[in-house]
Scaffold this motif. Structure first.
Motif, PDB file in Angstrom:
ATOM      1  N   ASP A 127     -16.070  -0.913  -9.583  1.00 56.71           N
ATOM      2  CA  ASP A 127     -16.420   0.124  -8.603  1.00 56.71           C
ATOM      3  C   ASP A 127     -15.150   0.754  -8.051  1.00 56.71           C
ATOM      4  O   ASP A 127     -14.395   0.106  -7.324  1.00 56.71           O
ATOM      5  N   TYR A 128     -14.952   2.028  -8.370  1.00 60.65           N
ATOM      6  CA  TYR A 128     -13.740   2.701  -7.923  1.00 60.65           C
ATOM      7  C   TYR A 128     -13.665   2.791  -6.403  1.00 60.65           C
ATOM      8  O   TYR A 128     -12.589   2.636  -5.815  1.00 60.65           O
ATOM      9  N   ALA A 129     -14.792   3.041  -5.753  1.00 56.69           N
ATOM     10  CA  ALA A 129     -14.790   3.262  -4.304  1.00 56.69           C
ATOM     11  C   ALA A 129     -14.255   2.057  -3.547  1.00 56.69           C
ATOM     12  O   ALA A 129     -13.583   2.200  -2.520  1.00 56.69           O
ATOM     13  N   SER A 130     -14.562   0.848  -4.037  1.00 53.84           N
ATOM     14  CA  SER A 130     -14.108  -0.360  -3.344  1.00 53.84           C
ATOM     15  C   SER A 130     -12.806  -0.914  -3.906  1.00 53.84           C
ATOM     16  O   SER A 130     -12.203  -1.825  -3.302  1.00 53.84           O
ATOM     17  N   TRP A 131     -12.356  -0.373  -5.030  1.00 56.89           N
ATOM     18  CA  TRP A 131     -11.114  -0.860  -5.646  1.00 56.89           C
ATOM     19  C   TRP A 131      -9.937  -0.573  -4.708  1.00 56.89           C
ATOM     20  O   TRP A 131      -9.720   0.555  -4.290  1.00 56.89           O
ATOM     21  N   GLY A 132      -9.209  -1.604  -4.364  1.00 53.98           N
ATOM     22  CA  GLY A 132      -8.041  -1.457  -3.506  1.00 53.98           C
ATOM     23  C   GLY A 132      -8.346  -1.432  -2.027  1.00 53.98           C
ATOM     24  O   GLY A 132      -7.419  -1.293  -1.210  1.00 53.98           O
ATOM     25  N   ALA A 133      -9.627  -1.554  -1.660  1.00 48.15           N
ATOM     26  CA  ALA A 133      -9.988  -1.452  -0.236  1.00 48.15           C
ATOM     27  C   ALA A 133      -9.328  -2.533   0.603  1.00 48.15           C
ATOM     28  O   ALA A 133      -9.085  -2.329   1.808  1.00 48.15           O
ATOM     29  N   ASP A 134      -9.042  -3.683  -0.004  1.00 46.40           N
ATOM     30  CA  ASP A 134      -8.426  -4.792   0.743  1.00 46.40           C
ATOM     31  C   ASP A 134      -6.901  -4.740   0.718  1.00 46.40           C
ATOM     32  O   ASP A 134      -6.240  -5.599   1.314  1.00 46.40           O
ATOM     33  N   GLU A 135      -6.346  -3.762   0.034  1.00 43.22           N
ATOM     34  CA  GLU A 135      -4.888  -3.646  -0.044  1.00 43.22           C
ATOM     35  C   GLU A 135      -4.351  -2.967   1.212  1.00 43.22           C
ATOM     36  O   GLU A 135      -5.064  -2.225   1.892  1.00 43.22           O
ATOM     37  N   PRO A 136      -3.082  -3.180   1.540  1.00 41.61           N
ATOM     38  CA  PRO A 136      -2.500  -2.555   2.745  1.00 41.61           C
ATOM     39  C   PRO A 136      -2.326  -1.055   2.572  1.00 41.61           C
ATOM     40  O   PRO A 136      -2.069  -0.569   1.458  1.00 41.61           O
ATOM     41  N   PRO A 137      -2.453  -0.275   3.661  1.00 41.11           N
ATOM     42  CA  PRO A 137      -2.292   1.178   3.577  1.00 41.11           C
ATOM     43  C   PRO A 137      -0.842   1.628   3.609  1.00 41.11           C
ATOM     44  O   PRO A 137      -0.561   2.825   3.489  1.00 41.11           O
ATOM     45  N   ALA A 138       0.078   0.670   3.767  1.00 35.04           N
ATOM     46  CA  ALA A 138       1.500   1.031   3.828  1.00 35.04           C
ATOM     47  C   ALA A 138       2.005   1.403   2.438  1.00 35.04           C
ATOM     48  O   ALA A 138       1.537   0.871   1.426  1.00 35.04           O
ATOM     49  N   PRO A 139       2.966   2.305   2.348  1.00 32.64           N
ATOM     50  CA  PRO A 139       3.473   2.735   1.040  1.00 32.64           C
ATOM     51  C   PRO A 139       4.275   1.641   0.356  1.00 32.64           C
ATOM     52  O   PRO A 139       4.788   0.720   1.016  1.00 32.64           O
TER      53      PRO A 139
END
Length: 495
Positions: A127-139
């Motif tokens: 699921d693309y929409a949830s992929w990476g959702a738990d990753e930090p938003p920092a660059p």
């Protein structure tokens, strides 16, 4: 020089992208999503030099993936969403991509042996929409510039990847793009760029991402419609857009009452390229919109020339002079430089030129002349250094020992009120070597009959030499063009 990432930090609340379905993202929101995806790609083991393929319609995911790879030293390859499963599999395998993202309707027909994510539900896809959702938003630190690795449109053969070396430096707006945009009056700061073409094509995607680097907002269309384009220009006070000549043709065919209904005064730059534009069509566009219709000449392999509306009016038909840093030469069939005014194959070189086709050293070698590269275009340069295109070398028709340029005949036929689109090709002729054939798409409601063929032949003879007048007119409901406006002549010849 600022970039998208700088704008996201300095003005996170500014609108970045408005998608066709009405969903939107600010610069801050788009950057945060791109950051999470970069971390997600790293978690899958991807690093500098690895590739990501996207088979998506115009929308937010295109930019999310592009900026995620652009700051991670990766290659981003957008693919035509009309491609068959076999064609998609070819690009994935040829590019060596390690992740694929696709819209659900496309994903359901593809079986790929790499990590893959679907925008919408598709069996066997994440699921693309949830992929990476738990990753930090920092660059990621540090940011390292990636590249968009495009595949040639395949108008003359199987698509080939145009691969540029990675710089190892932070992401930035390339100087040649900066200079071209400055020439066309597209400056950093507030602005609105209308995307009327599919983003997977070289120019629409490039101008859109460069607009974001400048801090402009991108308003996306899912398909081109002449009147809808005008409506969006007025509604969003669009300042710049990239169109192709077939779009000009359709806009000019709108009734005058429709064209005058919309306020287009906000436009400061209507940029076109990708395919030859008949001079009369361009003159009418400038007469309508004002001196804001600017033109570039280039290909997936690199930018070459640029010309403003005012410069073009001084020399109608020119595609301008080489851009800063671009070197140009014109060669005859023996590889010898031709003098000004004489036709030759155009070769170019710059720091932005891609000199390698991925996995195809023979094509790379055939297109090279030392450090110079050609995409097969044929033209000449005048004494003022201005370049004029005649045609693709592969499209040239040789009839009775005389060169016939399809673009010249097409430009004439497009001025006839009964012609919606046209392609001119050569076919074998025992006496003359080749004869000229016009494949015409008539305007809706116009009978495709012998009477129309006779009118078109008379129209050609009134302005062209007899040997340039098509010996036959064939008619079709729709000509095979790419979304970037390029005619698929190989397809026509096969038919």
């Amino acid at each position: 020089m600022s970039t998208f990432f700088d704008v996201a930090e300095q003005d996170p609340g500014r609108l970045a992208v408005l998608a066709p379905d009405g969903t939107a993202a600010t610069f801050g929101e788009l950057a945060a999503r791109a950051n999470r995806l970069t971390h997600a790609l790293h978690r899958l083991g991807l690093g500098p030099g690895d590739g990501v393929v996207a088979v998506v319609h115009n929308g937010l995911p295109y930019f999310e993936l592009l900026f995620a790879t652009l700051q991670a030293g990766m290659y981003f390859t957008p693919v035509n969403y009309r491609s068959s499963p076999a064609e998609i599999a070819y690009v994935v395998a040829n590019s060596g991509a390690r992740v694929v993202v696709a819209d659900a309707d496309i994903a359901r027909g593809c079986d790929l042996d790499v990590p893959r994510f679907s925008i919408g539900a598709a069996d066997g896809w994440g699921d693309y929409a949830s992929w990476g959702a738990d990753e930090p938003p920092a660059p990621p630190e540090p940011r390292t510039a990636g590249q968009t690795m495009l595949y040639t449109s395949g108008t003359t053969g199987r698509p080939k990847g145009v691969r540029r070396a990675l710089s190892g430096r932070p992401p930035s707006l390339h100087p040649i793009h900066r200079d071209l945009l400055a020439m066309f009056g597209v400056a950093p700061g507030p602005g609105v760029h209308l995307v009327a073409c599919p983003l997977y094509h070289a120019a629409p995607g490039s101008f859109a991402v460069n607009a974001l680097h400048l801090g402009h907002s991108a308003v996306l269309m899912d398909r081109f419609d002449a009147e809808e384009t005008l409506r969006l220009v007025e509604r969003h006070r669009v300042t710049s857009t990239h169109l192709v000549p077939t779009m000009f043709h359709r806009m000019l065919r709108l009734p005058e009452a429709v064209r005058s209904r919309y306020d287009t005064a906000s436009l400061t730059s209507v940029i076109h390229g990708a395919a030859p534009c008949p001079p009369e069509v361009k003159e009418r566009m400038i007469g309508w919109l004002g001196p804001v219709v600017h033109e570039y000449y280039g290909a997936s392999e690199g930018l070459i020339c640029g010309v403003t509306a005012e410069e073009w009016l001084a020399a109608p038909g020119t595609v301008g002079r080489p851009l800063p840093g671009v070197r140009l030469k014109l060669l005859d069939d023996d590889g010898v430089d031709v003098p000004d005014g004489e036709p030759g194959t155009i070769y170019f070189s710059s720091a932005h030129t891609a000199l390698d086709y991925l996995g195809d050293p023979e094509k790379t070698a055939a297109a090279r002349s030392g450090e110079y590269l050609t995409v097969g275009d044929f033209g000449y340069r005048d004494a003022e250094g201005r370049v004029f295109l005649l045609d693709r070398r592969t499209d040239l028709i040789l009839s009775g020992g005389v060169n016939v340029y399809p673009a010249e005949i097409e430009a004439r036929l497009l001025t006839h009120p009964d012609v919606a689109d046209v392609a001119v090709i050569g076919e074998p002729d025992e006496e003359w070597g080749q004869r000229v054939v016009a494949v015409v798409e008539p305007v809706a409601g116009v009978p495709a009959d012998d009477a129309l063929a006779a009118r078109l032949a008379e129209h050609c003879r009134a302005a062209l030499a007899g040997f340039k007048t098509p010996k036959r007119f064939d008619f079709t409901d729709r000509l095979p063009r790419t979304e970037s406006g390029k005619m698929m002549r190989r397809t026509l010849r096969q038919e």
